[in-house]
Design an enzyme around this catalytic site. Sequence first.
Site, mmCIF file in Angstrom:
data_model
loop_
_atom_site.group_PDB
_atom_site.id
_atom_site.type_symbol
_atom_site.label_atom_id
_atom_site.label_comp_id
_atom_site.label_asym_id
_atom_site.label_seq_id
_atom_site.Cartn_x
_atom_site.Cartn_y
_atom_site.Cartn_z
ATOM 1 N N TYR A 89 0.795 -1.233 0.000
ATOM 2 C CA TYR A 89 0.000 0.000 0.000
ATOM 3 C C TYR A 89 0.826 1.281 0.000
ATOM 4 O O TYR A 89 0.264 2.365 -0.117
ATOM 5 C CB TYR A 89 -0.954 0.005 1.200
ATOM 6 C CG TYR A 89 -1.896 -1.172 1.179
ATOM 7 C CD1 TYR A 89 -2.924 -1.248 0.245
ATOM 8 C CD2 TYR A 89 -1.744 -2.228 2.068
ATOM 9 C CE1 TYR A 89 -3.781 -2.333 0.211
ATOM 10 C CE2 TYR A 89 -2.596 -3.321 2.042
ATOM 11 C CZ TYR A 89 -3.606 -3.366 1.110
ATOM 12 O OH TYR A 89 -4.449 -4.444 1.072
ATOM 13 N N HIS A 134 -8.796 1.207 -5.923
ATOM 14 C CA HIS A 134 -7.993 0.272 -5.131
ATOM 15 C C HIS A 134 -6.532 0.632 -5.324
ATOM 16 O O HIS A 134 -6.066 0.804 -6.459
ATOM 17 C CB HIS A 134 -8.247 -1.174 -5.548
ATOM 18 C CG HIS A 134 -9.657 -1.584 -5.293
ATOM 19 N ND1 HIS A 134 -10.120 -1.872 -4.033
ATOM 20 C CD2 HIS A 134 -10.711 -1.689 -6.122
ATOM 21 C CE1 HIS A 134 -11.407 -2.170 -4.105
ATOM 22 N NE2 HIS A 134 -11.793 -2.049 -5.366
#
Length: 151
Positions: free
Chosen positions: A25, A102
Amino acid sequence: MTERRLLLVNGPNLNLLGIREPEIYGSRTLADVERIVADAASARGFDVRAVQSNHEGVLLDAIHAARLDCAGIVINPGGLTHTSVVLRDALAGVDLPVAEVHISDVSQREPFRHHSYVADVAVVHVTGEGVAGYETAVRLLLDVITGRAEG
């Protein structure tokens, strides 16, 4: 369209951006995401109301409220992407254009992440661009909302 506001929804665990699995991430935080979205929206004359929660009902309530004063929704549902029919139904029920974001490329991750309950109600899909994908999602969603395409 009278409202020039977007709702930014970030689901469970996204409050841990910058800490949780940075190899997937990245190191940017939720505050960075909110700033990126606010700046991208502001450049087109829109403001942003941001909500993040680890509780599904809080997200549903924010989505329901958006029908009163928002022109569209940018959402990263987190893990709810793959599990929540009620989140999908809330998005469909408010009848606002939706951009699904996302940070990672979910199609390249575990098989259970390959299905999105949100995909069929979203008009914009951005995956795998990292936190920068939020800016892409805002730009594309605002193109839909304002009826224009930028080159």
